[in-house]
Design an enzyme around this catalytic site. Sequence first.
Site, PDB file in Angstrom:
ATOM      1  CD  GLU B  60      87.002 -40.374 -25.778  1.00  0.00           C
ATOM      2  OE1 GLU B  60      86.923 -39.194 -26.169  1.00  0.00           O
ATOM      3  OE2 GLU B  60      86.090 -41.201 -25.955  1.00  0.00           O
ATOM      4  CG  HIS B 127      83.740 -48.684 -33.585  1.00  0.00           C
ATOM      5  ND1 HIS B 127      83.612 -47.681 -34.508  1.00  0.00           N
ATOM      6  CD2 HIS B 127      83.080 -48.252 -32.482  1.00  0.00           C
ATOM      7  CE1 HIS B 127      82.888 -46.697 -34.013  1.00  0.00           C
ATOM      8  NE2 HIS B 127      82.551 -47.007 -32.774  1.00  0.00           N
TER       9      HIS B 127
END
Lengths: 364, 327
Positions: B60, B127
């Site tokens: 990321e 999530h």
Amino acid sequence: MSEAERADLLLQIYYYMRLTRAMEDRTRTLFLQGRIVGGVYTAQGHEATTVGAAMTLRDGDCIVPQHRDLGMHLVRGVSPRAVMCQWLARGNAPTLGRDGQLHIGDMHHGVVPMISMLGESLPVACGVALVMKMRRRSTVVLASCGDGATSTGAFHEALNFASVQRLPVVFVIENNGYAYSTPTAKQFAIEQLAQRAVAYGMPGESVDGNDVLAVMEAVGRAVAHARSGQGPALVECRTFRVRGHSEADKADYVSPALRQEWLTRDPIKRFEEYLTAQGLLSAERRREIEARVRSVVDDAVAFAEASPPPDPATVADYVFAPDGPIAIVGEPGATDPRYVNALDTRTGRPFCTMSQVEEAVTRL
Amino acid sequence: MTAVTYLEAISQAIREEMRRDESVFLLGEDVGTYGGAFKVSAGFLEEFGPERVIDTPMSETAIIGSAVGAALMGMRPIAEMQYIDFITCGFDQIVNMACKMYWRSGIPLPLVIRGPAGGGTHGGPFHSASPEAWFFHTPGIKVVMPATTYDAKGLLKAAIRDNNPVLYLEHKLLYRLPELREELPSEDYVVPLGKAIIRRRGRHITMLTYGAMVHQCLKAAEQLATEDGLEVEVVDLRSLTPLDRETIKESVKRTNKVLIVHEDTLTGGVGAELAALLAEELFDYLDGPIMRVAAPDAPYPYAPPLEMAYLPGVERIVAVARQLAAY
């Protein structure tokens, strides 16, 4: 290259090294005089690495320098006046007083502004190189970091991504022995940082970072590799931080013997001896260069001292860029003022990081 | 013309912008060959090729950092976080590198970071994130969260065309929700950043909300109308930064009672700032306490009974609205 051209080039390198040292010496004086309010980070002993690495570049290439890379900035045409305005937190500094130090850049001249989180500039370097690759350019990005920053996740992510994407990036690690007070033995457990390259599938070499010609050769090879489209390369320049992390750090954790050993390897002294032995640097030429360096530094300090502080009324300004078209940097017409990234839209004037005509200091 | 889903609207926005502007490109994990974890970019690789639809390593920081570098060069990258939860792995690139870039250098950074946010999908603590408050608090980045299919496309187009970092939070529960299917205009349109919209008119209570909670509030408003005769106004903020203070204040001046609803946790959330804004500027207009319905101050849970208890829903919204109405 003819003999005369080579002689000129070598003196140009010498000039940049001297100018870098002199700018930092003056910065230190300003700090001790209390005229610089924030932290001061200098790089005595790094001049062969920073100047030598940047000398391998061409127009259109980009540097992603860090806090001890004044030499890279000066070689690439960054203005000594702008640097001094940064140190003195002036309202007309490239960051308009929002930030200090060498946290400056101008994409139209290939200089990416750094942040203090060392290592974080390396992924950004990948993004610049990605665009060069997309636009089918034969330009490269030269990104630096210290030995400390090699321990960050950003270092790993950047080198891996650059290699997977075969990006034209040269990673220059300035291994100067210490990250603040942390010696390299507590930073990594390999012999040489150049070994890291193996794990990323890129060429890596380790070079004497106090020998400017050796640095140029090694970084030159890496740049040629990257420019040819074969992907990134890594060069470790072994040097030493002979002063503290900042000017507020006495660095008494470094043994006097070790510091003394590296002081005797001073890169400027070594290069000067080489030039003298080659008959390229007469006493008179040396005095001329010293006078030139002094006048540039004096001019930069005088300019910064005469510059206004930032206006407190602007404290909440410039958080967001205005609307309008944005040019792809380096394409024809990209500096047309109709583009939001052509001018510094905060001031409505051209970006002021690079040397302006009235300074005319960048070449001997 | 066919009705499309919220997810298809996102996909259309990116595809149309990539066709319109060669500086727009997409990078992220599994966005190319696989077409994205939720298939937002299905077919993109075939149309645009691997240089504009970049499958990245699991990095990321490299994804966002490279997007910053490309934006410095004048490109308009779209960095996808596979789940918005993983934005924390690239946090420094956003808050230190991207958010401060124009402010300190004058170099604009036209960059979109987007990804699936929100809960209700049994995603558990890693999530299901609603990370908007971190970035709402950070100067230098715009934050938007569409609630409808029309807005999903229009806000994303506006985000891509904006010259600043924009965090575009797409609520994954809405991706394929049948009732959000909508026929979209065939012509190009944008939903400007910084403009709220009143989804339902009312004169008794203003509900300030955004994202998936807009639909919970609309259902609650309907129930309150039927069962209590209450006329609730539902304001969908759409953009958190810039915040449409005018629309918020105009509504509250008419209703004099405010209920703030968000899916993110309560303390230090967006609602806290909205409450402070209203207390400071509309104190004389308020006929009751500013109330909030939000997730409890706990991490997002996995087991369905816990998730049900955690997420603000119609029942809680109705209950708190009744308290407020009775005040």
